[in-house]
Design an enzyme around this catalytic site. Structure first.
Site, PDB file in Angstrom:
ATOM      1  N   CYS A   1     -32.900  18.351  30.922  1.00 16.85           N
ATOM      2  CA  CYS A   1     -32.718  19.754  30.338  1.00 16.85           C
ATOM      3  C   CYS A   1     -33.600  20.127  29.167  1.00 16.85           C
ATOM      4  CB  CYS A   1     -31.525  19.884  30.155  1.00 16.85           C
ATOM      5  SG  CYS A   1     -30.278  19.427  31.793  1.00 16.85           S
TER       6      CYS A   1
ATOM      7  N   HIS B   1     -30.147  26.362  25.914  1.00 20.10           N
ATOM      8  CA  HIS B   1     -29.881  25.493  27.169  1.00 20.10           C
ATOM      9  C   HIS B   1     -28.704  25.927  27.464  1.00 20.10           C
ATOM     10  CE1 HIS B   1     -29.578  22.900  30.479  1.00 20.10           C
ATOM     11  NE2 HIS B   1     -28.719  22.114  29.994  1.00 20.10           N
TER      12      HIS B   1
ATOM     13  N   ASN C   1     -25.919  25.909  35.008  1.00 23.25           N
ATOM     14  CA  ASN C   1     -26.985  25.211  34.232  1.00 23.25           C
ATOM     15  C   ASN C   1     -28.221  24.732  35.380  1.00 23.25           C
ATOM     16  OD1 ASN C   1     -28.255  23.043  33.192  1.00 23.25           O
ATOM     17  ND2 ASN C   1     -26.461  21.932  32.438  1.00 23.25           N
TER      18      ASN C   1
HETATM   19  N1  ACO Z   1     -11.936  21.822  38.493  1.00 23.03           N
HETATM   20  C1  ACO Z   1     -10.820  21.429  38.156  1.00 23.03           C
HETATM   21  N2  ACO Z   1     -10.483  20.213  37.435  1.00 23.03           N
HETATM   22  C2  ACO Z   1     -11.532  19.527  37.162  1.00 23.03           C
HETATM   23  C3  ACO Z   1     -12.854  20.006  37.383  1.00 23.03           C
HETATM   24  C4  ACO Z   1     -12.846  21.154  38.237  1.00 23.03           C
HETATM   25  N3  ACO Z   1     -14.280  21.544  38.624  1.00 23.03           N
HETATM   26  N4  ACO Z   1     -13.793  18.907  37.054  1.00 23.03           N
HETATM   27  C5  ACO Z   1     -13.069  18.055  36.238  1.00 23.03           C
HETATM   28  N5  ACO Z   1     -11.597  18.606  36.354  1.00 23.03           N
HETATM   29  C6  ACO Z   1     -10.469  17.616  35.745  1.00 23.03           C
HETATM   30  C7  ACO Z   1     -10.910  16.090  35.941  1.00 23.03           C
HETATM   31  O1  ACO Z   1     -10.721  15.429  36.883  1.00 23.03           O
HETATM   32  C8  ACO Z   1      -9.864  15.697  34.816  1.00 23.03           C
HETATM   33  O2  ACO Z   1      -8.925  15.584  35.205  1.00 23.03           O
HETATM   34  P1  ACO Z   1      -7.702  14.340  34.593  1.00 23.03           P
HETATM   35  O3  ACO Z   1      -7.475  14.767  33.253  1.00 23.03           O
HETATM   36  O4  ACO Z   1      -6.547  14.401  35.685  1.00 23.03           O
HETATM   37  O5  ACO Z   1      -8.522  13.099  34.737  1.00 23.03           O
HETATM   38  C9  ACO Z   1      -9.794  17.066  33.661  1.00 23.03           C
HETATM   39  O6  ACO Z   1     -10.417  18.283  34.603  1.00 23.03           O
HETATM   40  C10 ACO Z   1     -10.707  16.777  32.580  1.00 23.03           C
HETATM   41  O7  ACO Z   1     -10.392  17.909  31.837  1.00 23.03           O
HETATM   42  P2  ACO Z   1     -11.127  17.982  30.337  1.00 23.03           P
HETATM   43  O8  ACO Z   1     -11.788  16.714  29.868  1.00 23.03           O
HETATM   44  O9  ACO Z   1     -10.098  18.613  29.517  1.00 23.03           O
HETATM   45  O10 ACO Z   1     -12.353  18.911  30.535  1.00 23.03           O
HETATM   46  P3  ACO Z   1     -13.190  19.430  29.607  1.00 23.03           P
HETATM   47  O11 ACO Z   1     -12.769  20.497  28.703  1.00 23.03           O
HETATM   48  O12 ACO Z   1     -14.007  18.379  28.683  1.00 23.03           O
HETATM   49  O13 ACO Z   1     -14.548  20.120  30.401  1.00 23.03           O
HETATM   50  C11 ACO Z   1     -16.667  19.782  31.240  1.00 23.03           C
HETATM   51  C12 ACO Z   1     -15.190  19.385  31.334  1.00 23.03           C
HETATM   52  C13 ACO Z   1     -16.660  21.346  31.668  1.00 23.03           C
HETATM   53  C14 ACO Z   1     -17.236  19.120  32.136  1.00 23.03           C
HETATM   54  C15 ACO Z   1     -16.930  19.707  29.707  1.00 23.03           C
HETATM   55  O14 ACO Z   1     -16.703  18.167  29.470  1.00 23.03           O
HETATM   56  C16 ACO Z   1     -18.456  19.879  29.596  1.00 23.03           C
HETATM   57  O15 ACO Z   1     -19.019  20.892  29.613  1.00 23.03           O
HETATM   58  N6  ACO Z   1     -19.114  18.788  29.202  1.00 23.03           N
HETATM   59  C17 ACO Z   1     -20.544  18.981  28.839  1.00 23.03           C
HETATM   60  C18 ACO Z   1     -21.178  19.004  30.357  1.00 23.03           C
HETATM   61  C19 ACO Z   1     -22.465  19.500  30.244  1.00 23.03           C
HETATM   62  O16 ACO Z   1     -22.884  20.228  29.170  1.00 23.03           O
HETATM   63  N7  ACO Z   1     -23.410  19.005  31.235  1.00 23.03           N
HETATM   64  C20 ACO Z   1     -24.493  19.446  31.360  1.00 23.03           C
HETATM   65  C21 ACO Z   1     -25.273  18.135  31.203  1.00 23.03           C
HETATM   66  S1  ACO Z   1     -26.680  18.327  32.177  1.00 23.03           S
HETATM   67  C22 ACO Z   1     -27.449  18.816  30.880  1.00 23.03           C
HETATM   68  O17 ACO Z   1     -27.757  20.097  30.763  1.00 23.03           O
HETATM   69  C23 ACO Z   1     -28.205  17.846  30.237  1.00 23.03           C
END
Ligand code: ACO
Length: 328
Positions: free
Chosen positions: A114, A246, A276
């Site tokens: 990214c 980003h 993204n």
């Molecule tokens: N729908 C419903 N539930 C979900 C989903 C979904 N799409 N995805 C994950 N969950 C669940 C998981 O299974 C987990 O369940 P569990 O607690 O029973 O195991 C739970 O939701 C996770 O909840 P949180 O940890 O509270 O989620 P969080 O608030 O951390 O949000 C997210 C997750 C959106 C992925 C966040 O961590 C995030 O944005 N991280 C950064 C990701 C990012 O920037 N990615 C880009 C990378 S690529 C790049 O740009 C370099």
């Protein structure tokens, strides 16, 4: 600091709009979950166009909007982690499609996930002598996503953004910062799908993108302020008119806004519509900001990104008065 300026921008995106509700039909998720955790409402997926096709579309728009003679292009860089082929590069495919085969053009791809577009912009600023550089970020992330994995498939989309850059004599300039470090825990990883016979010996090969969201989140909220602070140097954040970040997650951007005391209203955000798009994310947003005439003379803006690797980068752009705007 490099005496360079942007003279045109373009963008492209996948043809199919996929809403959060659409995804709720294929994985266990909901519009409410995705919207509240990420800010994403929909993303676009390319059904027929590969990465180079999106790159070419964005490049053609940038050339048309800038009004330049395309034969002035002497350097083509494409940032992507989802190229059409192992070889030739997307940059060479763009060159071919633009009909620049007889021109003295250097063309190659860059993979810094990214952060790739910002890496490419910096390379172009250093490499460019005479002529015009065409710098593109383009991705079809949809082809490396596991569409049954709700942890990742809700976050990404397909798109491209392109800029034309030339040496400036009017006081416009750009300054850069780029860093990388390892990712020991493989928080953001994609092994790929072919050409890896050694994977047969690995217990758990991961052909699709997989991610430890929390780990990436933690990295993002440290790296983005770090990159911004480095390109600011001794200057205050108040001197910046706009940040084009980003587009990964609205909560990451809200954190950065709070940490730096930079108002959200001055960040250009389109992740709600495109999700993204990795290396395409910053130039796609820049292309839209440019089209909407939000990039103005006498402006200071910062482009900033982070990505797999881990990598992170920022670019501070000063646009001197009277420098560019094609009257699109
Ligand atoms: N729908 C419903 N539930 C979900 C989903 C979904 N799409 N995805 C994950 N969950 C669940 C998981 O299974 C987990 O369940 P569990 O607690 O029973 O195991 C739970 O939701 C996770 O909840 P949180 O940890 O509270 O989620 P969080 O608030 O951390 O949000 C997210 C997750 C959106 C992925 C966040 O961590 C995030 O944005 N991280 C950064 C990701 C990012 O920037 N990615 C880009 C990378 S690529 C790049 O740009 C370099």
């Amino acid at each position: 600091m490099e005496n360079v300026k942007i003279i045109g921008c373009g963008y492209a995106h996948g043809s199919k709009c996929v809403t959060n509700d659409d995804l709720g039909k294929i994985v266990e998720t909901s519009d409410e979950w995705i919207r509240s955790r990420t800010g994403i409402e929909q993303r676009t997926v390319s059904e027929t166009m590969n990465t180079s096709d999106l790159a070419i579309q964005a490049a053609k728009m940038a050339i048309e909007k800038s009004g330049i003679d395309k034969h002035k292009i002497s350097l083509i860089l494409v940032a992507t982690c989802t190229p059409d082929h192992v070889t030739p590069s997307c940059a060479c495919l763009v060159q071919e499609a633009l009909g620049l085969n007889d021109d003295a053009v250097m063309a190659f791809d860059i993979n810094a996930a990214c952060s790739g577009f910002l890496y490419a912009l910096q390379c172009a600023a250093k490499l460019l002598d005479q002529g015009v550089a065409l710098v593109i970020g383009a991705e079809t992330l949809s082809k490396i996503l596991d569409w049954s994995d709700r942890n990742t498939c809700v976050l990404f989309g397909d798109g491209a953004g392109a800029v034309l850059m030339e040496r400036s004599q009017d006081g416009s300039y750009m300054s850069f910062y780029a860093r990388s470090k390892g990712d020991k825990e493989h928080a953001l990883f994609c092994d790929g799908r072919s050409l890896q016979p050694h994977l047969k010996n690995v217990d758990d090969p991961k052909p699709y993108l997989h991610m430890n969201g929390r780990e990436v989140f933690r990295f993002a909220i440290r790296s983005m302020p770090d990159a911004i602070e480095h390109v600011l140097g001794k200057e205050s954040i108040d001197s910046i008119d706009m940040i084009i970040p980003h587009q990964a997650n609205i909560r990451i951007l809200e954190y950065v806004s709070r940490k730096l005391g930079f108002p959200m209203e001055k960040m250009f955000i389109n992740l709600d519509r495109f999700g993204n798009t990795s290396a395409a994310s910053v130039p796609l947003a820049l292309g839209q900001a440019w089209e909407q005439k939000k990039i103005k003379e006498n402006m200071n803006l910062i482009l900033v990104g982070f990505g797999a690797g881990f990598t992170w980068s920022a670019c501070r752009i000063h646009i001197e008065g009277g420098n560019h705007h094609d009257d699109q």
